[in-house]
Design a protein around this motif. Structure first.
Motif, PDB file in Angstrom:
ATOM      1  N   CYS A 266       8.663  -1.709  -0.758  1.00  0.00           N
ATOM      2  CA  CYS A 266       7.390  -1.237  -0.212  1.00  0.00           C
ATOM      3  C   CYS A 266       7.548  -1.178   1.301  1.00  0.00           C
ATOM      4  CB  CYS A 266       6.259  -2.181  -0.582  1.00  0.00           C
ATOM      5  SG  CYS A 266       4.700  -1.647   0.111  1.00  0.00           S
TER       6      CYS A 266
ATOM      7  N   HIS B  74       1.422   2.366  -7.168  1.00  0.00           N
ATOM      8  CA  HIS B  74       0.317   2.148  -6.234  1.00  0.00           C
ATOM      9  C   HIS B  74      -1.081   2.282  -6.829  1.00  0.00           C
ATOM     10  CE1 HIS B  74       3.649   2.237  -3.410  1.00  0.00           C
ATOM     11  NE2 HIS B  74       2.874   1.458  -2.684  1.00  0.00           N
TER      12      HIS B  74
ATOM     13  N   THR C 107      -2.087  -1.704  -8.764  1.00  0.00           N
ATOM     14  CA  THR C 107      -1.965  -2.997  -8.086  1.00  0.00           C
ATOM     15  C   THR C 107      -3.203  -3.829  -8.406  1.00  0.00           C
ATOM     16  OG1 THR C 107      -0.924  -1.743  -6.311  1.00  0.00           O
ATOM     17  CG2 THR C 107      -1.420  -4.043  -5.849  1.00  0.00           C
TER      18      THR C 107
ATOM     19  N   LYS D 101      -1.091 -10.715  -5.267  1.00  0.00           N
ATOM     20  CA  LYS D 101      -1.030  -9.274  -5.543  1.00  0.00           C
ATOM     21  C   LYS D 101       0.109  -9.016  -6.527  1.00  0.00           C
ATOM     22  CE  LYS D 101      -1.577  -5.561  -2.144  1.00  0.00           C
ATOM     23  NZ  LYS D 101      -0.937  -4.946  -0.996  1.00  0.00           N
TER      24      LYS D 101
ATOM     25  N   ARG E 253       1.633  -6.361 -10.106  1.00  0.00           N
ATOM     26  CA  ARG E 253       1.498  -5.171 -10.948  1.00  0.00           C
ATOM     27  C   ARG E 253       2.044  -5.543 -12.308  1.00  0.00           C
ATOM     28  NH1 ARG E 253       4.019  -1.796  -5.999  1.00  0.00           N
ATOM     29  NH2 ARG E 253       2.069  -1.064  -5.068  1.00  0.00           N
TER      30      ARG E 253
ATOM     31  N   GLU F 210       8.670   1.181  -6.425  1.00  0.00           N
ATOM     32  CA  GLU F 210       8.950   0.091  -5.488  1.00  0.00           C
ATOM     33  C   GLU F 210       9.775  -0.937  -6.239  1.00  0.00           C
ATOM     34  OE1 GLU F 210       5.513   0.642  -2.169  1.00  0.00           O
ATOM     35  OE2 GLU F 210       5.219  -0.993  -3.594  1.00  0.00           O
TER      36      GLU F 210
ATOM     37  N   ASP G 117       3.647  -4.958  -0.922  1.00  0.00           N
ATOM     38  CA  ASP G 117       3.376  -4.734  -2.344  1.00  0.00           C
ATOM     39  C   ASP G 117       4.448  -5.356  -3.242  1.00  0.00           C
ATOM     40  OD1 ASP G 117       1.113  -3.266  -1.811  1.00  0.00           O
ATOM     41  OD2 ASP G 117       2.132  -1.326  -1.879  1.00  0.00           O
TER      42      ASP G 117
END
Ligand code: PEP
Ligand code: CO
Length: 465
Positions: free
Chosen positions: A86, A369, A372, A380, A382, A411, A441
């Motif tokens: 990221c 993106h 998330t 944070k 995913r 990413e 991220d």
């Protein structure tokens, strides 16, 4: 990296006129979002002047070669794999990190070449991915408010007043670290990666944990067989057969930095951003009348545009008209990042709009993106299942609309971090505390990245493509 790959004589890329009323600094007359505010303007100007005099990181012929490859991908003859951090950090410009990231990208690309039966364009999010857009200019912790971290290009992550002041010397450091990264990537890609071409050296221990273990075994065995076959018929090690092409990309967010690397070159018309092969416009800075779009319209590089759920038909077509008025092949890559819950609603009308408009684009999916989320502990993350779901839906939606998903934008890292949950080993929210390194991220780790490549191959086969 790609110097052997000069554009061929029969180019599908048509050349158009240079952008009118444009200079590398014409963006300054437009509103520029997400820019750093430097306290010492004289120091900033000194750094930019020096930056503008340093050797470029890439060449115009590499950029034009990539444009041709994107044009071929638009015709369904290539698949694009774009991936990396990221945000890169200066601290992570280290040999093992660069090697592992390149290794996982290369292994993924071999799985894709074999499974999709077509060449893969490899584009790293590296050698310049140092600037980040932030949702807020300020960050507050325990009652203390400081400027947000904007990436190592601008300030430092550490939460102190001094670290967060934008520092112009970082512009020169970013260029130097990008050059170091490129130099090492070019050397590795030039033949140091022989073992990557032997699947017996890949770390595939995770496969046993997947419900799809049998299928994944069959895939790697058949990939291994075709690589061995290549060696047998040529009598040479596959790794030494051909140097591997790697292109670089980053979000061209920090406009003074990008401007300083925007140059003219002998025997070519127009301007090139020679800081990267493939700059992209982020979601937050894609306003039609904004400074970023003004800057991008004048460079000859291929351009990525991130599009999220908020984009409208008029906005998207406006961007295509402004950034590619000549409807040139190989110029525009639309990177959609809708989220698994939005993609079915949002993507089809955009595909139809672009089809009616008739301007050539390559569609690729960023399944990161839009997916998330935060855990109960505020970390944070995913979820692998949501990432694969968005990707699978994207393949189906394009197929159903007589369009084509021509690539992915991810990413990822080659390290064994625990930032995204799920995957074959089914990482849990608890696991995130074990090895979470990203300052921005969450990234797929080595195993999750390879698994995703294999799932793409599987989906492609199911789609009957
Ligand atoms: C990114 O790619 O890291 C990013 C910020 O993406 P987007 O502009 O799509 O939100
Ligand atoms: Co990101």
């Amino acid at each position: 990296m790609n110097s052997a790959n000069k554009p061929s004589a029969v180019s599908p890329v048509q050349e158009v006129d240079p952008a009118r009323d444009w200079t590398p600094e014409s963006w300054r007359a437009f509103p520029a979002l997400q820019q750093a505010s430097y306290p010492d303007d004289a120091a900033l100007q000194r750094a930019l002047t020096r930056l503008a005099s340093l050797p470029p990181l890439v060449t115009s012929w590499e950029i034009l070669a990539l444009r041709e490859q994107i044009a071929e991908a638009q015709q369904g003859r290539r698949f694009v794999l774009q991936g990396g951090d990221c945000a890169e950090s200066f601290d992570e410009v280290r040999a093992p990190v660069i090697t592992n990231r390149l290794k996982v990208l290369l292994q993924m690309s071999l799985a894709l070449v074999h499974g999709l039966q077509m060449p893969v364009v490899r584009i790293g999010r590296f050698a310049g991915q140092y600037a980040k857009p932030r949702s807020s200019d300020l960050e507050t912790r325990d009652g203390v408010t400081l400027p947000s971290y904007r990436g190592d290009l601008v300030n430092a992550f550490e939460f102190t007043e001094e670290s967060r002041i934008p520092d112009p010397d970082r512009l020169l450091k970013a260029h130097a670290y990008s050059a170091m990264t490129m130099n090492f990537v070019r050397s590795l890609a030039d033949g140091g990666f022989a073992d990557v071409h032997h699947t017996e050296y890949w770390d595939l221990s995770w496969v046993e944990h997947s419900p799809l273990a049998d299928e994944f075994h069959r895939l790697t065995e058949s990939l291994g067989r075709s690589l061995r076959f290549m060696e047998t018929i040529t009598g040479r090690d596959v790794g030494s057969l051909k140097r591997v092409d790697f292109y670089t990309s980053h979000e061209a967010l920090h406009l003074p930095y990008e401007q300083a690397q925007t140059r003219q070159v002998p025997r070519q018309w127009g301007w090139f951003n020679l800081g990267t092969h493939f700059p992209w416009i982020g979601m937050r800075t894609a306003a039609l009348d904004g400074a970023h779009v003004e800057y991008f319209r004048g460079i000859r590089n291929p351009i990525g545009i991130k599009i999220g759920p908020k984009i409208s038909r008029e906005w998207l077509l406006g961007l295509l008209e402004k950034l590619n008025p000549g409807r040139d092949a190989g110029r525009i890559v639309l990177i959609h990042r809708m989220g698994d819950l939005n993609v079915e609603d949002k993507l089809p009308p955009l595909i139809r709009a672009v089809q009616e408009f008739g301007s050539p684009v390559l569609w690729i999916c960023d399944p990161m993106h839009g997916n998330t989320e935060s855990t109960g502990d505020g970390i944070k993350t995913r979820r692998f299942r949501r990432i694969t779901r968005e990707l699978e839906l994207a393949f189906e939606i394009h197929r159903d609309h007589r369009s084509r998903l021509g690539g992915v934008h991810l990413e990822l890292t080659g390290e064994n971090v625990t930032e995204c949950t799920g995957g074959a080993r089914d990482l849990s929210d608890e696991d995130l505390k074990r090895d979470y390194k990203s300052t921005v991220d969450p990234r797929l780790n080595y195993e999750q990245s390879l698994e995703l490549a294999m799932l793409i191959v599987r989906k492609h086969a199911q789609n009957g493509a």
